[in-house]
Design an enzyme around this catalytic site. Structure first.
Site, PDB file in Angstrom:
ATOM      1  N   SER A 115     120.050   8.123  74.652  1.00  0.00           N
ATOM      2  CA  SER A 115     119.443   6.985  73.959  1.00  0.00           C
ATOM      3  C   SER A 115     118.766   7.418  72.655  1.00  0.00           C
ATOM      4  O   SER A 115     118.742   6.653  71.690  1.00  0.00           O
ATOM      5  CB  SER A 115     118.437   6.296  74.884  1.00  0.00           C
ATOM      6  OG  SER A 115     117.468   7.211  75.325  1.00  0.00           O
ATOM      7  N   GLU A 143     127.818  19.161  75.608  1.00  0.00           N
ATOM      8  CA  GLU A 143     126.640  19.398  74.760  1.00  0.00           C
ATOM      9  C   GLU A 143     126.455  20.897  74.539  1.00  0.00           C
ATOM     10  O   GLU A 143     126.170  21.343  73.431  1.00  0.00           O
ATOM     11  CB  GLU A 143     125.396  18.803  75.424  1.00  0.00           C
ATOM     12  CG  GLU A 143     125.404  17.276  75.409  1.00  0.00           C
ATOM     13  CD  GLU A 143     124.269  16.637  76.190  1.00  0.00           C
ATOM     14  OE1 GLU A 143     124.011  15.457  75.951  1.00  0.00           O
ATOM     15  OE2 GLU A 143     123.641  17.307  77.026  1.00  0.00           O
ATOM     16  N   ASP A 146     120.567  16.763  69.033  1.00  0.00           N
ATOM     17  CA  ASP A 146     120.667  16.233  70.397  1.00  0.00           C
ATOM     18  C   ASP A 146     119.268  16.025  70.996  1.00  0.00           C
ATOM     19  O   ASP A 146     118.291  16.607  70.517  1.00  0.00           O
ATOM     20  CB  ASP A 146     121.480  17.200  71.279  1.00  0.00           C
ATOM     21  CG  ASP A 146     122.019  16.525  72.547  1.00  0.00           C
ATOM     22  OD1 ASP A 146     121.733  15.335  72.772  1.00  0.00           O
ATOM     23  OD2 ASP A 146     122.715  17.213  73.315  1.00  0.00           O
ATOM     24  N   LYS A 181     118.696  19.660  80.085  1.00  0.00           N
ATOM     25  CA  LYS A 181     119.529  18.593  79.558  1.00  0.00           C
ATOM     26  C   LYS A 181     120.562  18.183  80.616  1.00  0.00           C
ATOM     27  O   LYS A 181     120.794  18.897  81.568  1.00  0.00           O
ATOM     28  CB  LYS A 181     120.259  19.069  78.292  1.00  0.00           C
ATOM     29  CG  LYS A 181     119.289  19.274  77.119  1.00  0.00           C
ATOM     30  CD  LYS A 181     120.002  19.668  75.835  1.00  0.00           C
ATOM     31  CE  LYS A 181     121.203  18.848  75.513  1.00  0.00           C
ATOM     32  NZ  LYS A 181     120.971  17.387  75.483  1.00  0.00           N
ATOM     33  N   ALA A 221     116.784  15.765  74.711  1.00  0.00           N
ATOM     34  CA  ALA A 221     116.529  16.645  75.862  1.00  0.00           C
ATOM     35  C   ALA A 221     115.796  15.848  76.929  1.00  0.00           C
ATOM     36  O   ALA A 221     115.136  14.850  76.629  1.00  0.00           O
ATOM     37  CB  ALA A 221     115.698  17.849  75.442  1.00  0.00           C
ATOM     38  N   LYS A 235     108.673  14.354  76.506  1.00  0.00           N
ATOM     39  CA  LYS A 235     109.635  15.390  76.910  1.00  0.00           C
ATOM     40  C   LYS A 235     109.079  16.813  76.778  1.00  0.00           C
ATOM     41  O   LYS A 235     109.681  17.762  77.275  1.00  0.00           O
ATOM     42  CB  LYS A 235     110.915  15.282  76.054  1.00  0.00           C
ATOM     43  CG  LYS A 235     111.567  13.904  76.009  1.00  0.00           C
ATOM     44  CD  LYS A 235     112.183  13.541  77.329  1.00  0.00           C
ATOM     45  CE  LYS A 235     112.916  12.216  77.314  1.00  0.00           C
ATOM     46  NZ  LYS A 235     114.125  12.173  76.531  1.00  0.00           N
ATOM     47  N   THR A 275     124.171  13.405  72.887  1.00  0.00           N
ATOM     48  CA  THR A 275     124.382  12.214  73.721  1.00  0.00           C
ATOM     49  C   THR A 275     123.040  11.695  74.224  1.00  0.00           C
ATOM     50  O   THR A 275     122.138  12.489  74.509  1.00  0.00           O
ATOM     51  CB  THR A 275     125.267  12.586  74.929  1.00  0.00           C
ATOM     52  OG1 THR A 275     126.517  13.058  74.437  1.00  0.00           O
ATOM     53  CG2 THR A 275     125.509  11.392  75.845  1.00  0.00           C
TER      54      THR A 275
END
Ligand code: 5RP
Length: 224
Positions: free
Chosen positions: A30, A103, A81, A94, A83, A121, A28
């Site tokens: 952007s 998740e 995914d 997350k 983070a 990140k 999940t």
């Protein structure tokens, strides 16, 4: 390159980890949205996806990618995914998008976790990003006090003037001021507090690979 362009880059790079003929686990956020858009270009080569949120499910279905209930699938070869933070061991924070519980569930049923992130990140130690914790609403205040004992300040996440309600009908605490020097131990400790649904430290479900978007291209980090 903008942060958005870096996200597009890693979203597209993640396609190399998708196994044709199989079901892929989808996270999940952007960055994952860029991956979902890229996944649509090979939708005829996969059976479908297991999704970690209502938001990703809507996007997947809108692009014609079938979405399966996680209970209908025994295990997945790969989970892709984003983070909020990832360290040099593949441990992550997350839950910035409030989807941490699903998740973690989909990550747990996957043999390989591929994290996609822009280079902002990557951190040396987890904890600058406020730690999301999904909680049962009636336990929220008690849990805030428990985090205070560890030196943290927990705030209830709000949306439109009301506590945010997750896909699971629960609330989110965002905790600042924590020193997460032992992510594995910290995750185990907080998981045991009554009322905690999921803590946003992903150490037991860490990343195996991170595709990091940098101005020089995609860097691949591999974790043992
Ligand atoms: C959602 C998440 C996301 O993976 C995390 O917040 C990163 O999101 P983005 O790709 O939008 O920066 O954990 O619960």
């Amino acid at each position: 390159m903008t942060q958005d362009e870096l996200k597009t880059l890693v979203g597209q790079a993640a396609l190399q980890y998708v196994v044709p003929g199989e079901i892929v686990g989808v996270g999940t956020g952007s960055t994952v949205n860029k991956f979902i858009d890229a996944l649509a270009t090979m939708k005829d080569q996969i059976i479908g996806a297991v999704s970690s949120s209502e938001a990703s499910t809507v996007r997947l279905k809108a692009l014609g990618i079938p979405v399966f209930d996680s209970n209908a699938v025994e295990d997945l070869s790969v989970y892709i995914d984003g983070a909020d933070e990832i360290d040099h061991h593949g441990y992550m924070i997350k839950g910035g998008g409030a989807a941490l519980t699903r998740e973690k569930i989909v990550a747990a049923q996957s043999r390989r976790f591929v994290c996609i992130a822009d280079e902002s990140k990557l951190v040396t130690a987890l904890g600058a990003f406020p730690l999301p914790v999904e909680v049962i609403p009636m336990a929220a205040h008690r849990l805030m006090r428990q985090f205070a004992v560890l030196g943290g300040v927990a705030k209830l996440r709000m949306k439109d003037g009301l506590p945010l309600v997750t896909d699971n009908g629960q609330h989110i605490l965002d905790v600042t001021g924590l020193q997460i020097t032992d992510p594995l131990g910290f995750e185990s400790q907080v998981n045991q507090w009554p009322g905690v649904v999921t803590v946003g430290v992903f150490a037991h479900q860490k990343a195996h690979v991170c595709l990091l978007g940098t101005p020089d291209g995609v860097k691949t980090l591999k974790f043992g």
